[in-house]
Design a protein around this motif. Sequence first.
Motif, mmCIF file in Angstrom:
data_model
loop_
_atom_site.group_PDB
_atom_site.id
_atom_site.type_symbol
_atom_site.label_atom_id
_atom_site.label_comp_id
_atom_site.label_asym_id
_atom_site.label_seq_id
_atom_site.Cartn_x
_atom_site.Cartn_y
_atom_site.Cartn_z
ATOM 1 N N TYR A 1 -15.756 1.327 -3.124
ATOM 2 C CA TYR A 1 -14.722 1.775 -2.188
ATOM 3 C C TYR A 1 -14.207 3.167 -2.547
ATOM 4 C CZ TYR A 1 -10.291 2.026 0.303
ATOM 5 O OH TYR A 1 -9.251 2.438 1.096
ATOM 6 N N VAL B 1 3.142 15.443 -4.278
ATOM 7 C CA VAL B 1 3.229 16.534 -3.313
ATOM 8 C C VAL B 1 4.466 16.324 -2.454
ATOM 9 C CG1 VAL B 1 2.098 17.689 -1.404
ATOM 10 C CG2 VAL B 1 0.742 16.804 -3.281
ATOM 11 N N ALA C 1 1.284 6.572 -2.275
ATOM 12 C CA ALA C 1 0.184 5.848 -1.622
ATOM 13 C C ALA C 1 -1.166 6.441 -2.010
ATOM 14 C CB ALA C 1 0.362 5.895 -0.112
ATOM 15 N N LEU C 2 -2.148 5.576 -2.032
ATOM 16 C CA LEU C 2 -3.498 5.959 -2.443
ATOM 17 C C LEU C 2 -4.059 7.091 -1.582
ATOM 18 C CD1 LEU C 2 -5.487 4.942 -4.564
ATOM 19 C CD2 LEU C 2 -6.360 3.361 -2.871
ATOM 20 N N SER C 3 -3.665 7.123 -0.306
ATOM 21 C CA SER C 3 -4.203 8.153 0.592
ATOM 22 C C SER C 3 -3.373 9.431 0.552
ATOM 23 C CB SER C 3 -4.239 7.619 2.025
ATOM 24 O OG SER C 3 -2.936 7.255 2.432
ATOM 25 N N ALA C 4 -2.277 9.416 -0.225
ATOM 26 C CA ALA C 4 -1.403 10.589 -0.239
ATOM 27 C C ALA C 4 -2.040 11.718 -1.036
ATOM 28 C CB ALA C 4 -0.060 10.225 -0.864
ATOM 29 N N PRO C 5 -1.847 12.963 -0.577
ATOM 30 C CA PRO C 5 -2.390 14.085 -1.346
ATOM 31 C C PRO C 5 -1.674 14.211 -2.683
ATOM 32 C CG PRO C 5 -1.016 14.862 0.458
ATOM 33 C CD PRO C 5 -1.134 13.389 0.625
ATOM 34 N N ARG C 6 -2.352 14.767 -3.646
ATOM 35 C CA ARG C 6 -1.691 14.967 -4.942
ATOM 36 C C ARG C 6 -2.173 16.257 -5.591
ATOM 37 N NH1 ARG C 6 -4.899 13.199 -9.291
ATOM 38 N NH2 ARG C 6 -3.067 13.488 -10.567
ATOM 39 N N LYS D 1 -3.663 9.739 -12.654
ATOM 40 C CA LYS D 1 -3.939 9.753 -11.210
ATOM 41 C C LYS D 1 -2.671 9.875 -10.378
ATOM 42 C CE LYS D 1 -8.349 7.357 -11.413
ATOM 43 N NZ LYS D 1 -9.072 6.108 -11.179
ATOM 44 N N ARG E 1 -8.385 14.423 -2.878
ATOM 45 C CA ARG E 1 -7.009 14.484 -2.382
ATOM 46 C C ARG E 1 -6.144 15.413 -3.226
ATOM 47 N NH1 ARG E 1 -3.330 9.739 -3.991
ATOM 48 N NH2 ARG E 1 -4.080 9.063 -6.007
ATOM 49 N N LYS F 1 -2.530 0.361 -5.947
ATOM 50 C CA LYS F 1 -3.872 0.890 -6.191
ATOM 51 C C LYS F 1 -4.927 -0.219 -6.078
ATOM 52 C CE LYS F 1 -2.045 4.923 -7.277
ATOM 53 N NZ LYS F 1 -0.669 4.666 -6.905
ATOM 54 N N PRO G 1 -2.875 4.181 6.417
ATOM 55 C CA PRO G 1 -3.107 5.123 5.319
ATOM 56 C C PRO G 1 -2.996 6.587 5.771
ATOM 57 C CG PRO G 1 -4.722 3.368 5.229
ATOM 58 C CD PRO G 1 -3.984 3.212 6.530
ATOM 59 N N SER H 1 3.580 11.865 3.252
ATOM 60 C CA SER H 1 3.785 12.566 1.984
ATOM 61 C C SER H 1 3.653 14.078 2.167
ATOM 62 C CB SER H 1 2.811 12.055 0.924
ATOM 63 O OG SER H 1 1.517 12.106 1.424
ATOM 64 N N PRO I 1 -6.798 -1.297 -3.676
ATOM 65 C CA PRO I 1 -8.080 -1.012 -3.028
ATOM 66 C C PRO I 1 -9.108 -0.340 -3.928
ATOM 67 C CG PRO I 1 -6.276 -0.429 -1.561
ATOM 68 C CD PRO I 1 -5.661 -0.752 -2.890
ATOM 69 N N PHE J 1 -0.418 9.452 4.509
ATOM 70 C CA PHE J 1 -0.877 10.801 4.162
ATOM 71 C C PHE J 1 0.040 11.855 4.795
ATOM 72 C CE2 PHE J 1 -3.349 14.516 5.563
ATOM 73 C CZ PHE J 1 -3.853 14.974 4.366
ATOM 74 N N LEU K 1 -8.201 19.237 -1.371
ATOM 75 C CA LEU K 1 -7.309 19.181 -0.203
ATOM 76 C C LEU K 1 -6.383 20.395 -0.173
ATOM 77 C CD1 LEU K 1 -6.260 17.580 2.253
ATOM 78 C CD2 LEU K 1 -4.637 16.495 0.714
ATOM 79 N N PHE L 1 0.823 -1.218 0.000
ATOM 80 C CA PHE L 1 0.000 0.000 0.000
ATOM 81 C C PHE L 1 0.856 1.266 0.000
ATOM 82 C CE2 PHE L 1 -2.274 3.458 2.049
ATOM 83 C CZ PHE L 1 -3.513 3.420 1.463
ATOM 84 N N GLU L 2 1.863 1.300 0.876
ATOM 85 C CA GLU L 2 2.678 2.513 1.008
ATOM 86 C C GLU L 2 3.600 2.720 -0.191
ATOM 87 O OE1 GLU L 2 4.512 3.235 4.784
ATOM 88 O OE2 GLU L 2 2.740 2.585 5.876
#
Lengths: 372, 219
Positions: free
Chosen positions: B172, A326, A314-319, A308, B8, A270, B94, B101, A272, B98, B12, A265-266
Motif C-alpha cells: 500500500y 505543514v 493525516a497520512l495524506s497530509a503534506p509534510r 515520519k 508528500r 498510520k 484523504p 493541512s 493503512p 490533504f 510535493l 485517519f484524520e
Amino acid sequence: MAHYHDQPTIGEMLERHGVSRRTFIKYCTAMASALALPPLAGRAMAEQLRAALRPSVIYLSFQECTGCLESLIRSFSPSIENLIFDVISLDYDDTLMAAAGAQAEMARDKAMKDNYGKYVLVIDGSVPTGANGAYCALGGKSAVDILREAAKGAAAIVCVGTCSSFGGVPFADPNPTQAWPVSDIVSDKPIVNVSGCPPIPEVITGTLLQFISTGKVPDLDEYRRPKVFFGNTIHDRCYRRPFYDQGKFAKSFDDEGARNGWCLFELGCKGPTTYNACATTKWNGGTSFPIESGHPCLGCSEPNFWDKGSFYSALSAPRWGKAGEVSPGDVLKVVGGAAAVGAALGVASAGLSRLRQRHIEKSTTNNEAKES
Amino acid sequence: MDLVSFARGPALEVALAVFCLGVVWRIVGFALLRIRRNFNEPRNSLVKAIIGGVIATGSRSWPHSEFTVRTGAGEALGYGYHIGLFIVILAFAPHIAFFGSLFGVTWPALPNSVITIFSVLTFTLLLAVLFRRVTHRVLRMLSNFDDYFSWFITTLVIVTGLMATAHIGGPYQTILGLHILSFDALLVWFPFGKLMHAFYIFPSRAINGTLLSRKGAAS
C-alpha cells in the motif's frame, strides 16, 4: 541457569510439570493456528517440541528502554514462565536473571561456548557505533563488539523491537550515537525482525516457538518480519475500517465522531501503512489494541516511524519544514515566493513580447511606406 | 526517506512551488500582452461588448446547434470525466485531509464506495476520450505530445489512486507513494501544458467574446 546438554527434553519437562500429551497437542494446535500453519502442523509441532532439547536462548539488551522485555513478560500464550522454564533455556538476560556482574557475563560466555552454532540470539535495542561504541557498554565491552562476538555462534538472530530491527528512537534524526539496526552490522546470519515499539508479546513468543519447533526461519517480508504476523496492515483488519469506507471520521479526540468510534485517519492513524498483528492478536491477552482505546496507530512496527512527521497529522497530509508539519503559513511562504518569481518572469516575458510586437509593427510600417 | 515521505515531503514542496511559479508566470505574461488596436468603428458600446463577452463565456460551453450532432458526444465525454475528477479530488476524505493541512479548511467527505464508482467511471471516460482522439482522423492530426502527455499524467493519478484504494499492484505505501508522486508530476506539468486550460478557459472566452462583440459578432 542450567547447562543446555544436562537438561531434559521439552516433553520430559512438561511431564514433570504435569502437562499431559493431549493438553500439549491442544496447545500446539492453537499455536499452529495462530501462526496460520496447515491443520496437521500442530501435531507435528507437538511431537517435534516434545522430543527437542530446550534450545539455548541468549537475550542481549543494548540501546533500548526495556519496553520490549516488559512486553515479553506479559505474554499470555505461551506465558513467559512456560516459555523460559519449559520450552527454552534462557541462559542470559541481564534484566531477568538473578546473577549480576562477572557471574552473569560468565554465564553468557559459557552458554555461547557450549551451544556454539545452536543458540538463538535475541537482540533488544539498537547498536551505537559512535565514539567507538562507548555509548553502550556492558562489562567493559561495547555493544557492537558483544553483538559481533555473540552473532558468530548463533543459529539465528531474532531482533525484538523496532530499535534492533530498524534502529528505532536512537536511529532517529540526528542519530547522535550513530546507532544502527542489527542487520546493518551482522550480515552472515539468518535475522528475523519482530518490530514494534514494543512488539506484541505473543508475536515475540510465537516467532521464537515457530523457529524452535521447525528449526527454520519463518517466511519473511521485505523487512525480514514474519509474514504470519506482519502480512496485513492494521487498516486491513481494523474494526473501524467500515467507518473509513463510509467516509466517517473523528475530527478531534472528543468530538461526536470520536465518541461514536469512527475512523481515526484524520487524527493521524498510520494503520493503512503499518504491518502488524495489533488488530487481530491484540494486547493484554487479546483485550484490546490502541485504536480500540481511541488512539490512532503510530506505525511503530515500520522503519523510521519516528522521522515520519507528527503522529497526529493525516497520512495524506503534506509534510516538510522543521517538524515535518505543514501549516498554512508554510504553504503561503512556498506559494508566495514562487508566485513572486512567476510574476517577475511574466512581466519580463510580456515586456519582451511587446518589444518584439513593436519591432514587427515598425518594420511592417516601414515596408509599406517604401512600397507606397 | 521512504517513497511516501519523499512524495508528500520535498517532492510535493518543489512541485507546488513549480506549479505556482508557472501558473503566475503564464497568467501575468498573457495579461500584460498588448491587444492589437482596432481602428474600425465599434459596432457595440464597451458595456454591451463586455456583456457579450460574459454571455459568450457561458454560451460556448456547449456546441452551437449546427455542430451538436458532430461534436456533442465528444464534449459530453469531456464533461463527464471533468465532473468525475472534481468529485474524486474534492470529496474523498484523504484528499480533504490533504487540502485541510494545506489551507486549514475541511468539508464533509463522500463515502469511499461512491468515490470508487466515480473513479472507475472517470477512468473509463478517460479511456474513451483517448480512443476517440486516436480514431478520429482530424482530432488525431491536431493532437501532439502535449495532448497525450496531459492525458497520461491525469490518468496515471487516477489509476494509482484506484490501485491504492483497492490494495493492488504492491504494498500500500508504495502505491500511495506513486499516487502522490504522480500528482506531484501533474503539478509540475500543469502550467506548461494544456492542463493550463483550467485557468485560461473562462478568461479567454470572455476576452474573445468581448472583442468580437465590440466588432458586432453575436455572442
